[in-house]
Design an enzyme around this catalytic site. Structure first.
Site, PDB file in Angstrom:
ATOM      1  N   GLY A 115      13.267 -90.340 -44.127  1.00 36.99           N
ATOM      2  CA  GLY A 115      14.061 -89.745 -43.054  1.00 36.99           C
ATOM      3  C   GLY A 115      13.692 -88.283 -42.987  1.00 36.99           C
ATOM      4  O   GLY A 115      12.606 -87.897 -43.369  1.00 36.99           O
ATOM      5  N   CYS A 116      14.593 -87.498 -42.516  1.00 37.79           N
ATOM      6  CA  CYS A 116      14.279 -86.086 -42.431  1.00 37.79           C
ATOM      7  C   CYS A 116      15.541 -85.311 -42.731  1.00 37.79           C
ATOM      8  O   CYS A 116      16.641 -85.816 -42.558  1.00 37.79           O
ATOM      9  CB  CYS A 116      13.790 -85.754 -41.053  1.00 37.79           C
ATOM     10  SG  CYS A 116      14.286 -87.010 -39.907  1.00 37.79           S
ATOM     11  N   ILE A 117      15.358 -84.085 -43.233  1.00 32.76           N
ATOM     12  CA  ILE A 117      16.540 -83.322 -43.616  1.00 32.76           C
ATOM     13  C   ILE A 117      16.819 -82.220 -42.620  1.00 32.76           C
ATOM     14  O   ILE A 117      16.055 -82.039 -41.705  1.00 32.76           O
ATOM     15  CB  ILE A 117      16.402 -82.714 -45.023  1.00 32.76           C
ATOM     16  CG1 ILE A 117      15.121 -81.896 -45.149  1.00 32.76           C
ATOM     17  CG2 ILE A 117      16.434 -83.815 -46.039  1.00 32.76           C
ATOM     18  CD1 ILE A 117      14.925 -81.248 -46.477  1.00 32.76           C
TER      19      ILE A 117
END
Ligand SMILES: Cc1cc2nc3c(=O)[nH]c(=O)nc-3n(C[C@H](O)[C@H](O)[C@H](O)COP(=O)(O)OP(=O)(O)OC[C@H]3O[C@@H](n4cnc5c(N)ncnc54)[C@H](O)[C@@H]3O)c2cc1C
Lengths: 410, 104
Positions: B102-104
């Site tokens: 995912g991405c932060i």
């Protein structure tokens, strides 16, 4: 004369031009920046435009003003990058050769990726605020909005500034309170995430704030389609959310130039080595800011932290030395929470946002992961820091590119 | 990290049930993980699973839903019918791969 070419004169490109003009000998290296227009938008300010806190003139300045002496600015569209011949073709067909290339073409919204988003209702009762035009039109729509359901939808992750949707909702809550019709406005947040934010600790805090401010949250909502006539937002798993006013954060993608060059992933972000910021494919190409495929946040503060690492690595690459592996994914963002307050979070690839004091351990004056007025003023002061320090590639007082764990409680 | 008994063999999985080592994966394991999510694997499912495993072997990471639809010609809508809720995550888990980043 060797040539350093920087694609994109936004946050990251302008900052690198400033840093590298100071670092490289002008008799040996020519530096050129290419951007399609002369309008530099301070994007964090777009959040405030729908609420009338900022106007367009508060967030736009000519790009050329921030491009340092000794750097050429070419105003032109970028057609394709051709790494095999180390050159870039511009829209008029002319070519710019390079010895070293920095790709800083950012990310853009692509509403056409969601069926129906640009159909009936687009910019009538469906708006974005990631563009200046969208944010300005949303201002008029909010002025007129007396009652009904305002839905904020994030079409797809990743998006730049992943906290901006939350800030929008917090500010909307405040805005309608002041306008006197908060009790007649329903606020809904439909997100593909499984909570308020991507990192659990911050998600709990921000989720709590959403509940406190009476914002309904629809999680794991992957938008499939917008029925503009029926005013319904639909998800792939068959859920339907009715809206009167839809504020959308459309799919974010990298530049079309990257897409046309075949250098991007599915979303046109450039595969980048996560610690060195070199392109995974080409040795004389570096990437920073929103244009990378890295899992760090797409934010101006991240571009700033990356800049220190990239400056070192460009100099090392020129000298044929080994690159330093230094970028830790550090991100730092103020989150406006409305009523003149804000929260500050600080995190990286591996460490979750932690409570504490920032930037001076134990002293602050800013508090991490807690709401305060000082944080709000920090956020408002960021605009001047952006134009004067960040774009000029200068140090921001006390803030180091590597995340510090001092003064934080884990 | 923990060990789970899948298709009769002890398999190492992470806290969310993703295999730690894609080489331990077998089609029987896929069928068992899928059954756990109420899915009976069809031809189409296998097409997706094969694509995910091939991509992972080539690129070192599982594909996104966008990558899967592009690579297989299966529409997003159909992906949600095949792997309800989170097709990217579910397909990856059944294919014995890691959780898509995912991405932060
Ligand atoms: C609403 C909103 C709120 C935000 N809030 C914050 C915040 O509070 N804090 C924070 O740190 N960050 C925030 N950000 C994110 C921040 O603005 C970006 O991460 C940052 O600007 C990225 O810099 P960049 O140089 O990578 O991209 P940009 O600054 O977008 O620059 C990319 C440049 O490339 C040019 N370009 C692209 N393609 C082409 C082409 N084909 N031809 C010619 N030129 C091209 C574009 O014109 C553009 O000027 C926010 C963003 C938004 C939208």
């Amino acid at each position: 004369m060797k040539k350093l070419l920087i694609l994109g004169g936004g946050t990251a490109g302008t900052m690198m031009a400033s840093k590298l003009r100071r670092a490289l000998d002008p008799d040996q290296w020519a530096i050129t920046v290419v951007d399609q227009d002369d309008r530099h938008v301070y994007q964090p300010g777009l959040l405030f435009i729908p609420f009338g806190i900022y106007r367009a003139r508060d967030v736009v300045k000519p790009r050329r003003r921030f491009i340092p002496n000794g750097v050429e600015l070419v105003l032109s569209g970028i057609d394709v990058i051709d790494p095999d011949t180390s050159s870039v073709r511009l829209s008029d067909g002319s070519r710019l050769p390079y010895d070293l290339l920095i790709v800083a073409t950012g990310s853009r919204i692509v509403p056409a990726e969601t069926e129906g988003l640009t159909g009936p209702g687009w910019r009538k009762n469906i708006f974005d605020f990631y563009t200046l035009e969208g944010a300005q039109q949303l201002f008029y729509a909010l002025e007129r909005f007396e009652q009904g359901r305002l839905v904020l939808n994030v079409a797809e992750m990743p998006i730049k500034c992943p906290v901006a949707p939350l800030e929008f909702l917090f500010l909307a809550d405040w805005f309608f309170h002041q306008k006197g019709n908060r009790d007649r406005v329903e606020l809904v947040y439909a997100t593909p995430l499984d909570g308020a934010f991507t990192k659990p600790r911050a998600s709990a805090l921000l989720g709590g704030l959403l509940a406190e401010k009476n914002v309904l949250v629809e999680t794991e909502f992957n938008a499939s389609e917008i029925d503009g006539d029926g005013r319904i937002l639909k998800s792939w798993d068959g859920r339907e959310v009715r809206y009167d006013l839809l504020v959308s954060i459309p799919t974010n993608m990298g530049s079309e130039a990257v897409e046309r060059s075949g250098m991007g992933d599915d979303l046109a972000f450039v595969p980048t080595e996560r610690e060195t910021l070199r392109s995974k494919e080409h040795k004389n190409v570096f990437v920073l800011g929103d244009a990378t495929d890295l899992p760090s946040s797409k934010a101006g503060s991240v571009a700033h932290f990356q800049g220190d690492v990239l400056e070192k690595n460009v100099l090392r690459a020129i000298d044929g030395r080994k690159l330093c592996e230094d970028f830790d994914g550090h991100a730092n963002c103020f989150i406006e929470t409305g009523f003149g307050k804000a929260v500050l979070i600080d995190f990286n690839y591996d460490t979750e946002p932690l409570p504490g004091r920032f930037p001076l351990p134990g002293i602050g004056p800013l508090s991490l992961l807690g709401e305060s007025e000082a944080n709000h003023w920090g956020k408002m002061a960021f605009r001047s820091v952006y134009w004067n320090q960040l774009l000029a590639g200068r140090e921001i007082p006390f803030v180091d590119s590597k995340m510090s764990l001092l003064g934080k409680w884990s | 990290m923990s060990t789970m008994l899948l298709a009769g063999s002890p398999i190492e999985v992470d806290a969310e049930g993703f295999l730690l080592n894609p080489d331990q994966w077998t089609p029987e394991i896929a069928a068992e993980i899928a059954a756990g999510s109420g899915i009976t694997l069809s031809e189409k499912h296998w097409q997706v699973i094969d694509f995910c495993r091939r991509t992972n072997a080539d690129k070192g990471a599982p594909p996104t839903v966008r990558g899967i639809t592009k690579g297989t010609g299966i529409s997003t809508k159909e992906m949600y019918q095949l792997f309800p809720k989170g097709p990217g995550i579910l397909a990856s888990r059944i294919a014995g791969l890691s959780k898509p980043k995912g991405c932060i």
